[in-house]
Design an enzyme around this catalytic site. Structure first.
Site, PDB file in Angstrom:
ATOM      1  N   HIS A  26       1.009  -1.189  -0.040  1.00 42.07           N
ATOM      2  CA  HIS A  26       0.040  -0.075   0.131  1.00 42.07           C
ATOM      3  C   HIS A  26       0.683   1.379   0.019  1.00 42.07           C
ATOM      4  O   HIS A  26       0.392   2.513  -0.198  1.00 42.07           O
ATOM      5  CB  HIS A  26      -0.935  -0.038   1.165  1.00 42.07           C
ATOM      6  CG  HIS A  26      -0.392   0.501   2.651  1.00 42.07           C
ATOM      7  ND1 HIS A  26      -0.272  -0.815   3.554  1.00 42.07           N
ATOM      8  CD2 HIS A  26      -0.217   1.547   3.330  1.00 42.07           C
ATOM      9  CE1 HIS A  26       0.370   0.074   4.315  1.00 42.07           C
ATOM     10  NE2 HIS A  26       0.450   1.296   4.472  1.00 42.07           N
ATOM     11  N   ASP A  29      -0.075  -7.762   1.551  1.00 43.46           N
ATOM     12  CA  ASP A  29       0.333  -6.072   1.716  1.00 43.46           C
ATOM     13  C   ASP A  29       1.724  -6.113   1.609  1.00 43.46           C
ATOM     14  O   ASP A  29       2.391  -5.133   2.193  1.00 43.46           O
ATOM     15  CB  ASP A  29      -0.372  -5.526   2.656  1.00 43.46           C
ATOM     16  CG  ASP A  29      -0.300  -3.912   2.600  1.00 43.46           C
ATOM     17  OD1 ASP A  29      -0.092  -3.684   1.556  1.00 43.46           O
ATOM     18  OD2 ASP A  29      -0.551  -3.313   3.371  1.00 43.46           O
ATOM     19  N   GLY A  80       3.244   6.559   8.434  1.00 44.19           N
ATOM     20  CA  GLY A  80       4.940   6.652   7.803  1.00 44.19           C
ATOM     21  C   GLY A  80       5.681   5.669   8.335  1.00 44.19           C
ATOM     22  O   GLY A  80       6.883   5.116   7.583  1.00 44.19           O
ATOM     23  N   SER A  85       4.900   2.495   7.966  1.00 37.50           N
ATOM     24  CA  SER A  85       4.375   1.141   6.922  1.00 37.50           C
ATOM     25  C   SER A  85       5.735   0.884   6.033  1.00 37.50           C
ATOM     26  O   SER A  85       6.399   1.635   5.647  1.00 37.50           O
ATOM     27  CB  SER A  85       3.612   1.945   5.874  1.00 37.50           C
ATOM     28  OG  SER A  85       2.064   1.919   6.614  1.00 37.50           O
ATOM     29  N   GLY A  96     -10.396 -24.757  -4.192  1.00 32.83           N
ATOM     30  CA  GLY A  96     -11.722 -24.186  -4.403  1.00 32.83           C
ATOM     31  C   GLY A  96     -12.990 -24.727  -3.486  1.00 32.83           C
ATOM     32  O   GLY A  96     -14.032 -25.326  -3.772  1.00 32.83           O
TER      33      GLY A  96
END
Length: 549
Positions: A151, A182, A259, A261, A317
Protein backbone atom coordinates in the site's frame (compact mmCIF):
# COMPACT_ATOMS: atom_id res chain seq x y z
CA UNK A 1 15.26 94.90 64.93
CA UNK A 2 12.66 92.40 65.64
CA UNK A 3 13.25 88.63 65.49
CA UNK A 4 11.02 88.29 62.43
CA UNK A 5 13.06 90.84 60.54
CA UNK A 6 16.28 88.98 61.40
CA UNK A 7 14.85 85.73 60.05
CA UNK A 8 13.76 87.45 56.85
CA UNK A 9 17.25 88.84 56.37
CA UNK A 10 18.81 85.38 56.84
CA UNK A 11 16.30 83.37 54.69
CA UNK A 12 18.09 83.57 51.32
CA UNK A 13 21.34 82.27 52.75
CA UNK A 14 19.54 79.49 54.67
CA UNK A 15 17.59 78.47 51.62
CA UNK A 16 20.78 78.34 49.60
CA UNK A 17 22.37 76.19 52.29
CA UNK A 18 19.45 73.76 52.28
CA UNK A 19 19.50 73.45 48.49
CA UNK A 20 23.22 72.78 48.51
CA UNK A 21 22.79 70.10 51.12
CA UNK A 22 20.07 68.39 49.08
CA UNK A 23 22.16 68.50 45.90
CA UNK A 24 25.15 66.94 47.65
CA UNK A 25 22.90 64.22 49.09
CA UNK A 26 21.41 63.38 45.72
CA UNK A 27 24.86 63.28 44.14
CA UNK A 28 26.22 60.97 46.83
CA UNK A 29 23.16 58.71 46.55
CA UNK A 30 23.53 58.50 42.77
CA UNK A 31 27.20 57.61 43.00
CA UNK A 32 26.60 54.97 45.67
CA UNK A 33 23.74 53.44 43.70
CA UNK A 34 25.82 53.38 40.51
CA UNK A 35 28.77 51.82 42.30
CA UNK A 36 26.55 49.19 43.93
CA UNK A 37 24.95 48.26 40.60
CA UNK A 38 28.34 48.08 38.95
CA UNK A 39 29.66 45.94 41.78
CA UNK A 40 26.68 43.59 41.48
CA UNK A 41 27.16 43.29 37.71
CA UNK A 42 30.84 42.56 38.05
CA UNK A 43 30.85 40.22 41.03
CA UNK A 44 27.75 38.06 40.11
CA UNK A 45 26.87 35.32 42.60
CA UNK A 46 30.06 34.84 44.58
CA UNK A 47 28.82 31.72 46.39
CA UNK A 48 27.79 29.81 43.19
CA UNK A 49 29.93 27.03 41.71
CA UNK A 50 30.40 27.12 37.89
CA UNK A 51 29.07 24.15 35.91
CA UNK A 52 31.36 22.01 33.78
CA UNK A 53 30.55 19.72 30.84
CA UNK A 54 31.92 16.23 31.50
CA UNK A 55 33.95 14.31 28.88
CA UNK A 56 32.06 12.29 26.26
CA UNK A 57 31.22 8.80 27.47
CA UNK A 58 29.48 5.94 25.65
CA UNK A 59 26.66 4.90 27.94
CA UNK A 60 25.34 2.62 25.15
CA UNK A 61 23.03 -0.35 25.52
CA UNK A 62 21.47 -2.97 23.29
CA UNK A 63 19.11 -0.43 21.73
CA UNK A 64 21.99 1.93 20.94
CA UNK A 65 23.88 -0.85 19.19
CA UNK A 66 20.76 -1.97 17.37
CA UNK A 67 20.05 1.54 16.05
CA UNK A 68 23.62 1.91 14.77
CA UNK A 69 23.52 -1.53 13.18
CA UNK A 70 20.33 -0.81 11.24
CA UNK A 71 20.78 2.86 10.31
CA UNK A 72 22.21 2.08 6.87
CA UNK A 73 19.65 -0.63 6.09
CA UNK A 74 16.36 1.18 6.76
CA UNK A 75 15.28 3.58 4.02
CA UNK A 76 12.76 6.40 3.70
CA UNK A 77 10.33 6.13 0.79
CA UNK A 78 8.55 9.07 -0.80
CA UNK A 79 5.96 8.51 -3.51
CA UNK A 80 4.00 10.73 -5.83
CA UNK A 81 0.34 9.80 -6.11
CA UNK A 82 -2.39 10.75 -8.55
CA UNK A 83 -5.09 13.16 -7.38
CA UNK A 84 -7.11 11.71 -4.51
CA UNK A 85 -10.84 11.84 -3.76
CA UNK A 86 -12.17 14.09 -1.03
CA UNK A 87 -11.74 12.40 2.34
CA UNK A 88 -12.11 12.82 6.08
CA UNK A 89 -9.52 13.96 8.56
CA UNK A 90 -7.39 10.87 8.13
CA UNK A 91 -8.37 10.22 4.52
CA UNK A 92 -10.55 7.15 5.18
CA UNK A 93 -14.33 7.09 4.99
CA UNK A 94 -15.61 6.91 8.53
CA UNK A 95 -12.48 8.40 10.08
CA UNK A 96 -12.86 11.26 12.57
CA UNK A 97 -13.66 14.42 10.70
CA UNK A 98 -15.33 12.55 7.81
CA UNK A 99 -18.97 12.03 6.96
CA UNK A 100 -19.45 9.45 9.72
CA UNK A 101 -18.52 11.84 12.50
CA UNK A 102 -16.95 10.13 15.48
CA UNK A 103 -17.17 6.55 14.18
CA UNK A 104 -13.54 5.41 13.84
CA UNK A 105 -12.21 2.72 11.53
CA UNK A 106 -10.75 0.16 13.91
CA UNK A 107 -8.01 -0.97 11.61
CA UNK A 108 -6.32 0.97 8.87
CA UNK A 109 -3.25 1.11 6.80
CA UNK A 110 -1.23 4.07 7.91
CA UNK A 111 0.75 5.81 5.20
CA UNK A 112 -0.46 9.44 5.13
CA UNK A 113 0.02 12.16 2.64
CA UNK A 114 2.45 14.84 3.75
CA UNK A 115 -0.51 17.11 4.41
CA UNK A 116 -1.95 14.55 6.82
CA UNK A 117 -4.45 12.78 4.55
CA UNK A 118 -4.41 9.15 3.49
CA UNK A 119 -4.48 7.86 -0.09
CA UNK A 120 -7.52 5.62 0.40
CA UNK A 121 -11.10 6.60 -0.38
CA UNK A 122 -14.10 6.17 -2.68
CA UNK A 123 -13.36 6.33 -6.39
CA UNK A 124 -16.40 8.43 -7.18
CA UNK A 125 -15.51 11.30 -4.83
CA UNK A 126 -14.29 14.64 -6.20
CA UNK A 127 -10.64 14.63 -7.21
CA UNK A 128 -8.05 16.92 -5.63
CA UNK A 129 -4.51 17.97 -6.54
CA UNK A 130 -1.65 15.51 -6.99
CA UNK A 131 -0.21 14.35 -3.67
CA UNK A 132 2.92 13.00 -2.05
CA UNK A 133 3.11 10.33 0.62
CA UNK A 134 5.81 8.70 2.70
CA UNK A 135 6.63 5.26 4.00
CA UNK A 136 9.52 3.06 5.04
CA UNK A 137 11.39 0.08 3.65
CA UNK A 138 14.45 -2.01 4.44
CA UNK A 139 17.25 -3.36 2.28
CA UNK A 140 17.24 -7.15 1.97
CA UNK A 141 19.90 -7.50 -0.72
CA UNK A 142 23.17 -5.60 -1.23
CA UNK A 143 22.20 -5.02 -4.88
CA UNK A 144 19.43 -2.62 -3.85
CA UNK A 145 16.36 -4.82 -3.33
CA UNK A 146 14.02 -3.35 -0.73
CA UNK A 147 11.00 -4.80 1.04
CA UNK A 148 8.07 -2.57 1.97
CA UNK A 149 4.27 -2.57 2.06
CA UNK A 150 2.27 -2.84 -1.12
CA UNK A 151 0.00 0.00 0.00
CA UNK A 152 3.03 2.30 0.14
CA UNK A 153 3.75 1.96 -3.58
CA UNK A 154 0.66 0.47 -5.25
CA UNK A 155 -0.72 3.76 -6.63
CA UNK A 156 2.58 5.60 -7.00
CA UNK A 157 3.49 7.38 -10.22
CA UNK A 158 7.01 7.92 -8.92
CA UNK A 159 8.99 6.29 -6.08
CA UNK A 160 11.98 7.98 -4.47
CA UNK A 161 14.23 6.32 -1.88
CA UNK A 162 16.72 8.02 0.44
CA UNK A 163 19.35 6.30 2.57
CA UNK A 164 20.60 7.42 5.96
CA UNK A 165 23.66 9.70 5.72
CA UNK A 166 23.23 9.91 1.95
CA UNK A 167 21.73 13.00 0.35
CA UNK A 168 21.21 11.24 -3.00
CA UNK A 169 17.61 10.59 -3.97
CA UNK A 170 17.31 7.24 -5.76
CA UNK A 171 14.52 6.44 -8.18
CA UNK A 172 13.01 3.04 -7.42
CA UNK A 173 11.09 0.61 -9.60
CA UNK A 174 8.61 -2.04 -8.51
CA UNK A 175 9.81 -5.62 -8.94
CA UNK A 176 6.61 -7.24 -7.71
CA UNK A 177 3.72 -6.94 -5.25
CA UNK A 178 1.39 -9.18 -3.26
CA UNK A 179 -2.05 -7.89 -2.32
CA UNK A 180 -2.88 -10.71 0.10
CA UNK A 181 0.04 -9.96 2.43
CA UNK A 182 0.35 -6.24 1.52
CA UNK A 183 4.02 -6.69 0.62
CA UNK A 184 6.05 -5.24 -2.25
CA UNK A 185 9.63 -5.51 -3.48
CA UNK A 186 11.24 -2.45 -5.07
CA UNK A 187 14.77 -1.86 -6.33
CA UNK A 188 17.20 1.04 -6.55
CA UNK A 189 20.47 1.21 -8.49
CA UNK A 190 22.95 2.77 -6.09
CA UNK A 191 26.07 1.61 -7.96
CA UNK A 192 27.57 0.43 -4.69
CA UNK A 193 26.97 -2.52 -2.38
CA UNK A 194 24.31 -1.70 0.20
CA UNK A 195 24.02 -3.05 3.72
CA UNK A 196 21.22 -5.60 4.01
CA UNK A 197 19.35 -6.47 7.20
CA UNK A 198 19.66 -9.77 9.04
CA UNK A 199 16.57 -11.99 8.97
CA UNK A 200 15.22 -13.88 11.99
CA UNK A 201 12.99 -16.96 12.03
CA UNK A 202 9.73 -15.37 13.15
CA UNK A 203 8.46 -18.73 14.45
CA UNK A 204 10.89 -18.27 17.34
CA UNK A 205 9.25 -15.02 18.48
CA UNK A 206 7.46 -15.21 21.84
CA UNK A 207 5.06 -12.94 23.66
CA UNK A 208 7.09 -10.70 25.95
CA UNK A 209 10.14 -10.48 23.67
CA UNK A 210 11.61 -7.03 23.08
CA UNK A 211 10.38 -5.46 19.84
CA UNK A 212 11.95 -2.43 18.13
CA UNK A 213 10.45 -0.50 15.20
CA UNK A 214 12.47 1.74 12.90
CA UNK A 215 10.89 3.96 10.27
CA UNK A 216 9.79 7.41 9.15
CA UNK A 217 6.69 8.27 11.20
CA UNK A 218 5.19 11.52 9.93
CA UNK A 219 8.22 11.83 7.62
CA UNK A 220 10.76 11.82 10.49
CA UNK A 221 13.31 9.38 9.07
CA UNK A 222 15.30 6.92 11.19
CA UNK A 223 13.00 7.13 14.20
CA UNK A 224 13.46 4.27 16.67
CA UNK A 225 10.78 3.08 19.11
CA UNK A 226 10.77 0.09 21.45
CA UNK A 227 8.25 -2.13 23.21
CA UNK A 228 7.46 -5.80 23.53
CA UNK A 229 5.68 -8.45 21.52
CA UNK A 230 2.13 -8.23 22.86
CA UNK A 231 0.57 -11.20 21.05
CA UNK A 232 1.11 -13.62 18.18
CA UNK A 233 -1.08 -14.85 15.34
CA UNK A 234 -3.50 -11.93 15.20
CA UNK A 235 -5.50 -12.79 12.09
CA UNK A 236 -8.97 -12.69 10.59
CA UNK A 237 -10.64 -14.24 13.62
CA UNK A 238 -9.29 -11.55 15.96
CA UNK A 239 -9.27 -8.58 13.61
CA UNK A 240 -12.55 -9.06 11.72
CA UNK A 241 -12.03 -7.71 8.21
CA UNK A 242 -8.93 -5.80 9.25
CA UNK A 243 -6.66 -8.61 8.06
CA UNK A 244 -6.42 -10.69 4.91
CA UNK A 245 -6.15 -14.46 4.68
CA UNK A 246 -2.36 -14.71 5.03
CA UNK A 247 -1.88 -11.88 7.51
CA UNK A 248 -1.38 -13.55 10.88
CA UNK A 249 0.25 -10.60 12.58
CA UNK A 250 2.74 -10.10 15.36
CA UNK A 251 1.17 -7.56 17.73
CA UNK A 252 3.44 -5.05 19.47
CA UNK A 253 3.16 -2.00 21.69
CA UNK A 254 6.26 -0.37 20.17
CA UNK A 255 5.04 3.03 18.95
CA UNK A 256 4.07 2.76 15.28
CA UNK A 257 2.63 5.77 13.48
CA UNK A 258 1.74 6.94 9.96
CA UNK A 259 4.91 6.68 7.88
CA UNK A 260 6.16 3.49 9.61
CA UNK A 261 4.46 1.40 6.91
CA UNK A 262 6.85 -1.12 5.41
CA UNK A 263 9.53 -0.66 8.06
CA UNK A 264 11.12 -3.49 10.03
CA UNK A 265 10.09 -4.84 13.41
CA UNK A 266 13.24 -6.16 15.08
CA UNK A 267 14.23 -8.41 17.94
CA UNK A 268 16.81 -7.31 20.50
CA UNK A 269 19.59 -8.66 18.25
CA UNK A 270 18.59 -6.30 15.45
CA UNK A 271 17.18 -9.10 13.29
CA UNK A 272 13.97 -8.50 11.34
CA UNK A 273 11.04 -10.47 12.75
CA UNK A 274 8.27 -8.67 10.87
CA UNK A 275 7.15 -5.94 8.47
CA UNK A 276 5.15 -3.14 10.15
CA UNK A 277 1.85 -3.02 8.31
CA UNK A 278 -1.10 -1.65 10.29
CA UNK A 279 -2.30 -0.22 13.58
CA UNK A 280 -5.44 -0.25 15.67
CA UNK A 281 -6.25 3.33 16.56
CA UNK A 282 -9.04 5.62 17.63
CA UNK A 283 -6.89 8.73 17.47
CA UNK A 284 -5.19 8.33 14.08
CA UNK A 285 -1.82 7.83 15.81
CA UNK A 286 -0.21 5.18 17.94
CA UNK A 287 -2.39 3.75 20.68
CA UNK A 288 0.16 1.07 21.47
CA UNK A 289 -1.36 -1.62 19.25
CA UNK A 290 0.61 -2.20 16.06
CA UNK A 291 0.79 -5.19 13.74
CA UNK A 292 3.69 -6.60 11.74
CA UNK A 293 3.56 -9.38 9.17
CA UNK A 294 5.87 -12.22 10.35
CA UNK A 295 9.13 -12.31 8.44
CA UNK A 296 8.78 -16.00 7.53
CA UNK A 297 5.82 -15.05 5.35
CA UNK A 298 7.78 -12.05 4.08
CA UNK A 299 10.62 -14.32 2.97
CA UNK A 300 8.20 -16.62 1.15
CA UNK A 301 6.63 -13.68 -0.70
CA UNK A 302 9.98 -12.07 -1.49
CA UNK A 303 11.43 -15.27 -2.94
CA UNK A 304 8.41 -15.77 -5.20
CA UNK A 305 8.60 -12.18 -6.43
CA UNK A 306 12.31 -12.21 -7.31
CA UNK A 307 11.96 -15.58 -9.04
CA UNK A 308 8.70 -15.10 -10.90
CA UNK A 309 7.71 -11.45 -10.55
CA UNK A 310 4.58 -12.44 -8.60
CA UNK A 311 3.41 -14.74 -5.80
CA UNK A 312 1.91 -18.12 -6.67
CA UNK A 313 -0.35 -19.92 -4.19
CA UNK A 314 -2.28 -23.14 -4.47
CA UNK A 315 -6.05 -23.49 -4.10
CA UNK A 316 -8.61 -26.32 -4.30
CA UNK A 317 -11.85 -24.30 -4.39
CA UNK A 318 -13.50 -24.93 -1.02
CA UNK A 319 -15.14 -22.84 1.68
CA UNK A 320 -14.25 -23.77 5.25
CA UNK A 321 -16.65 -23.79 8.18
CA UNK A 322 -16.86 -20.66 10.29
CA UNK A 323 -18.12 -22.44 13.42
CA UNK A 324 -18.03 -20.36 16.59
CA UNK A 325 -16.13 -23.08 18.48
CA UNK A 326 -14.34 -25.23 15.87
CA UNK A 327 -12.43 -27.20 18.53
CA UNK A 328 -15.71 -28.23 20.14
CA UNK A 329 -17.15 -29.25 16.78
CA UNK A 330 -14.15 -31.49 16.11
CA UNK A 331 -14.37 -32.97 19.59
CA UNK A 332 -18.03 -33.79 19.02
CA UNK A 333 -16.98 -35.69 15.90
CA UNK A 334 -14.31 -37.59 17.80
CA UNK A 335 -11.37 -35.61 16.39
CA UNK A 336 -8.72 -33.36 17.90
CA UNK A 337 -7.58 -31.71 14.65
CA UNK A 338 -8.82 -31.01 11.13
CA UNK A 339 -10.58 -28.49 8.88
CA UNK A 340 -14.32 -28.81 8.24
CA UNK A 341 -15.41 -28.30 4.60
CA UNK A 342 -18.54 -26.18 4.42
CA UNK A 343 -18.86 -25.96 0.64
CA UNK A 344 -17.00 -27.22 -2.44
CA UNK A 345 -17.46 -25.75 -5.91
CA UNK A 346 -18.49 -28.58 -8.23
CA UNK A 347 -16.25 -27.30 -11.02
CA UNK A 348 -13.11 -26.97 -8.90
CA UNK A 349 -10.48 -29.54 -7.85
CA UNK A 350 -11.67 -30.53 -4.37
CA UNK A 351 -15.15 -31.59 -5.49
CA UNK A 352 -13.85 -33.12 -8.74
CA UNK A 353 -11.37 -35.15 -6.69
CA UNK A 354 -14.09 -36.52 -4.39
CA UNK A 355 -14.13 -34.14 -1.39
CA UNK A 356 -17.65 -33.20 -0.24
CA UNK A 357 -19.22 -30.63 2.11
CA UNK A 358 -19.17 -31.96 5.67
CA UNK A 359 -15.83 -33.76 5.20
CA UNK A 360 -13.07 -32.94 7.68
CA UNK A 361 -9.60 -32.78 6.14
CA UNK A 362 -7.21 -34.32 8.66
CA UNK A 363 -3.99 -34.45 6.59
CA UNK A 364 -2.50 -33.42 3.24
CA UNK A 365 0.30 -35.54 1.79
CA UNK A 366 0.65 -37.13 5.23
CA UNK A 367 1.05 -33.79 7.04
CA UNK A 368 -1.56 -33.28 9.79
CA UNK A 369 -3.99 -30.37 9.32
CA UNK A 370 -4.56 -28.63 12.67
CA UNK A 371 -7.32 -26.20 11.71
CA UNK A 372 -8.73 -24.04 8.92
CA UNK A 373 -5.76 -21.70 8.79
CA UNK A 374 -3.38 -24.65 8.65
CA UNK A 375 -5.21 -26.13 5.66
CA UNK A 376 -5.09 -22.82 3.76
CA UNK A 377 -1.37 -22.39 4.49
CA UNK A 378 -0.49 -25.95 3.46
CA UNK A 379 -2.52 -25.78 0.25
CA UNK A 380 -1.04 -22.36 -0.61
CA UNK A 381 2.45 -23.86 -0.52
CA UNK A 382 1.62 -26.88 -2.70
CA UNK A 383 2.99 -26.88 -6.29
CA UNK A 384 0.41 -25.60 -8.74
CA UNK A 385 -0.50 -28.12 -11.43
CA UNK A 386 0.28 -31.19 -9.33
CA UNK A 387 -1.97 -33.53 -7.33
CA UNK A 388 -1.89 -33.93 -3.56
CA UNK A 389 -3.39 -36.61 -1.31
CA UNK A 390 -6.14 -35.36 1.00
CA UNK A 391 -7.22 -37.59 3.87
CA UNK A 392 -10.69 -36.76 5.13
CA UNK A 393 -12.95 -37.99 7.88
CA UNK A 394 -16.45 -38.67 6.59
CA UNK A 395 -18.90 -39.95 9.20
CA UNK A 396 -15.98 -41.24 11.32
CA UNK A 397 -14.48 -43.10 8.34
CA UNK A 398 -11.09 -42.11 6.84
CA UNK A 399 -10.86 -41.69 3.06
CA UNK A 400 -8.06 -40.55 0.70
CA UNK A 401 -8.59 -38.44 -2.42
CA UNK A 402 -6.23 -37.13 -5.11
CA UNK A 403 -6.84 -33.43 -5.64
CA UNK A 404 -5.20 -31.26 -8.29
CA UNK A 405 -3.87 -27.89 -7.14
CA UNK A 406 -4.86 -24.73 -9.03
CA UNK A 407 -3.43 -21.22 -8.93
CA UNK A 408 -5.27 -19.30 -6.21
CA UNK A 409 -5.11 -16.07 -8.21
CA UNK A 410 -6.95 -17.73 -11.08
CA UNK A 411 -9.52 -19.43 -8.85
CA UNK A 412 -10.39 -16.09 -7.24
CA UNK A 413 -9.76 -13.76 -10.18
CA UNK A 414 -13.30 -12.39 -9.82
CA UNK A 415 -12.90 -11.73 -6.08
CA UNK A 416 -11.23 -8.32 -5.58
CA UNK A 417 -11.56 -8.75 -1.82
CA UNK A 418 -9.08 -11.63 -2.13
CA UNK A 419 -6.75 -10.72 -5.00
CA UNK A 420 -7.28 -6.95 -5.05
CA UNK A 421 -8.96 -4.58 -7.47
CA UNK A 422 -6.15 -4.99 -10.00
CA UNK A 423 -6.15 -8.77 -9.80
CA UNK A 424 -2.99 -10.84 -9.48
CA UNK A 425 0.35 -9.16 -10.13
CA UNK A 426 1.44 -9.37 -13.76
CA UNK A 427 4.85 -7.76 -13.34
CA UNK A 428 7.47 -9.52 -15.41
CA UNK A 429 10.36 -11.31 -13.76
CA UNK A 430 12.94 -9.82 -16.12
CA UNK A 431 13.98 -6.28 -15.23
CA UNK A 432 13.33 -3.63 -17.89
CA UNK A 433 16.02 -3.46 -20.54
CA UNK A 434 18.46 -0.65 -20.13
CA UNK A 435 17.57 2.24 -22.36
CA UNK A 436 19.48 5.31 -23.31
CA UNK A 437 19.13 8.13 -20.82
CA UNK A 438 16.77 10.83 -21.97
CA UNK A 439 17.27 14.22 -20.41
CA UNK A 440 13.75 15.20 -21.41
CA UNK A 441 14.18 18.53 -23.16
CA UNK A 442 14.15 19.77 -26.73
CA UNK A 443 16.90 22.04 -28.00
CA UNK A 444 16.28 25.21 -29.99
CA UNK A 445 19.92 25.51 -31.05
CA UNK A 446 23.20 27.23 -30.13
CA UNK A 447 23.14 30.66 -28.51
CA UNK A 448 22.62 33.64 -30.79
CA UNK A 449 25.03 36.56 -30.88
CA UNK A 450 22.74 38.46 -28.55
CA UNK A 451 22.49 35.51 -26.12
CA UNK A 452 26.28 35.12 -26.09
CA UNK A 453 26.41 38.38 -24.18
CA UNK A 454 24.61 36.64 -21.32
CA UNK A 455 27.20 33.85 -21.03
CA UNK A 456 30.80 34.70 -20.06
CA UNK A 457 32.17 31.72 -22.05
CA UNK A 458 30.19 32.87 -25.13
CA UNK A 459 28.79 29.40 -25.89
CA UNK A 460 25.90 27.12 -24.97
CA UNK A 461 22.73 25.40 -26.13
CA UNK A 462 19.28 26.93 -25.60
CA UNK A 463 16.45 24.73 -24.30
CA UNK A 464 13.23 25.14 -26.27
CA UNK A 465 10.88 23.03 -24.10
CA UNK A 466 11.19 20.80 -21.04
CA UNK A 467 8.97 17.71 -21.01
CA UNK A 468 6.64 17.17 -18.06
CA UNK A 469 7.70 14.47 -15.55
CA UNK A 470 11.10 14.15 -17.24
CA UNK A 471 14.59 13.96 -15.76
CA UNK A 472 15.14 17.57 -16.85
CA UNK A 473 12.01 18.77 -15.06
CA UNK A 474 13.10 16.93 -11.91
CA UNK A 475 16.41 18.77 -11.99
CA UNK A 476 14.62 22.10 -12.34
CA UNK A 477 15.58 22.99 -15.94
CA UNK A 478 13.22 25.42 -17.63
CA UNK A 479 12.33 26.60 -21.12
CA UNK A 480 14.88 29.13 -22.51
CA UNK A 481 17.64 28.05 -20.11
CA UNK A 482 21.09 28.21 -21.72
CA UNK A 483 23.05 25.02 -20.99
CA UNK A 484 26.68 26.15 -20.79
CA UNK A 485 28.20 22.85 -19.58
CA UNK A 486 27.33 19.42 -18.19
CA UNK A 487 29.65 17.97 -15.56
CA UNK A 488 32.08 20.78 -16.47
CA UNK A 489 32.21 19.62 -20.08
CA UNK A 490 31.45 22.55 -22.43
CA UNK A 491 28.29 22.27 -24.52
CA UNK A 492 28.39 23.84 -27.97
CA UNK A 493 26.08 21.57 -29.94
CA UNK A 494 23.52 18.79 -29.74
CA UNK A 495 26.31 16.28 -30.45
CA UNK A 496 28.09 17.46 -27.29
CA UNK A 497 24.97 16.75 -25.25
CA UNK A 498 24.54 13.30 -26.81
CA UNK A 499 28.14 12.31 -26.11
CA UNK A 500 27.87 13.34 -22.45
CA UNK A 501 24.52 11.60 -22.12
CA UNK A 502 25.87 8.36 -23.59
CA UNK A 503 28.70 8.31 -21.04
CA UNK A 504 26.35 8.41 -18.05
CA UNK A 505 25.08 5.31 -16.23
CA UNK A 506 22.33 4.79 -13.64
CA UNK A 507 23.44 6.21 -10.31
CA UNK A 508 25.89 8.71 -11.82
CA UNK A 509 25.77 12.27 -10.56
CA UNK A 510 25.14 14.90 -13.23
CA UNK A 511 25.36 18.68 -12.88
CA UNK A 512 24.09 21.20 -15.42
CA UNK A 513 25.54 24.72 -15.45
CA UNK A 514 22.91 26.95 -16.98
CA UNK A 515 22.34 30.64 -17.46
CA UNK A 516 18.73 31.65 -16.99
CA UNK A 517 17.61 34.84 -18.78
CA UNK A 518 15.90 37.36 -16.49
CA UNK A 519 14.06 40.38 -17.97
CA UNK A 520 14.80 43.60 -16.09
CA UNK A 521 11.94 46.09 -15.83
CA UNK A 522 12.35 49.78 -16.53
CA UNK A 523 12.71 52.25 -13.71
CA UNK A 524 12.64 56.02 -13.48
CA UNK A 525 10.38 58.83 -14.64
CA UNK A 526 8.97 58.84 -18.10
CA UNK A 527 9.22 55.06 -18.59
CA UNK A 528 6.21 52.85 -19.07
CA UNK A 529 5.47 50.73 -16.04
CA UNK A 530 6.61 47.13 -16.54
CA UNK A 531 8.58 47.87 -19.72
CA UNK A 532 11.65 45.70 -20.26
CA UNK A 533 14.84 47.57 -20.99
CA UNK A 534 17.35 44.70 -20.88
CA UNK A 535 17.87 41.01 -20.15
CA UNK A 536 20.32 39.64 -17.63
CA UNK A 537 21.18 36.01 -16.84
CA UNK A 538 21.53 34.19 -13.52
CA UNK A 539 24.20 31.50 -13.24
CA UNK A 540 22.63 28.29 -11.79
CA UNK A 541 23.89 24.78 -11.09
CA UNK A 542 21.24 22.05 -11.21
CA UNK A 543 22.26 18.52 -10.19
CA UNK A 544 20.72 15.08 -9.77
CA UNK A 545 21.34 11.35 -10.03
CA UNK A 546 20.80 9.42 -13.25
CA UNK A 547 17.72 7.21 -12.69
CA UNK A 548 18.03 3.45 -12.90
CA UNK A 549 14.97 2.94 -15.06
Amino acid sequence: MTLTEKIRQQKPSSTFLILCTLAVGILIGTVLTSDWGTMNAQTGASDATPLTVPPITNIGNEFTQLAKKLEESVVAIRVELPPAPAQGQFGIPGAPGGDDGDIPDLFRRFMPKQDGEQPDGPDDAPKGPARQASGTGFIVDKNGYIMTNNHVVESATKITVTLTNDTTEYRARVIGTDFETDLAVIKIDARKPLKAVSIANSDSVQVGDWAVAIGSPFGLASSVTAGIVSAMGRGRDQLADGARQFQNFIQTDAAINPGNSGGPLLNIKGEVIGVNTMIETRSGGSDGIGFALPMNMGVRVYNDIIREGHVTRGSIGVTLSSANHPETVLKAFGLDHGALIENADKELPAYVGGVRPGDIVTSINGKPVKDNGDLIAIVADLPVGRAATFRVDRNRESMDFKVNILNRAEVYKDRPDIVGEKGPSVIEKVAPAKTELRFGFRVRGPVTDQEKELVPSKHGIVIATVEDDSFASELGLEDNDIVESINRQPVNSVDDINKIRASLKPGDAVAFHVYRPIPVQARGKGRAKGAVTKVEAASIYLAGTVPGN
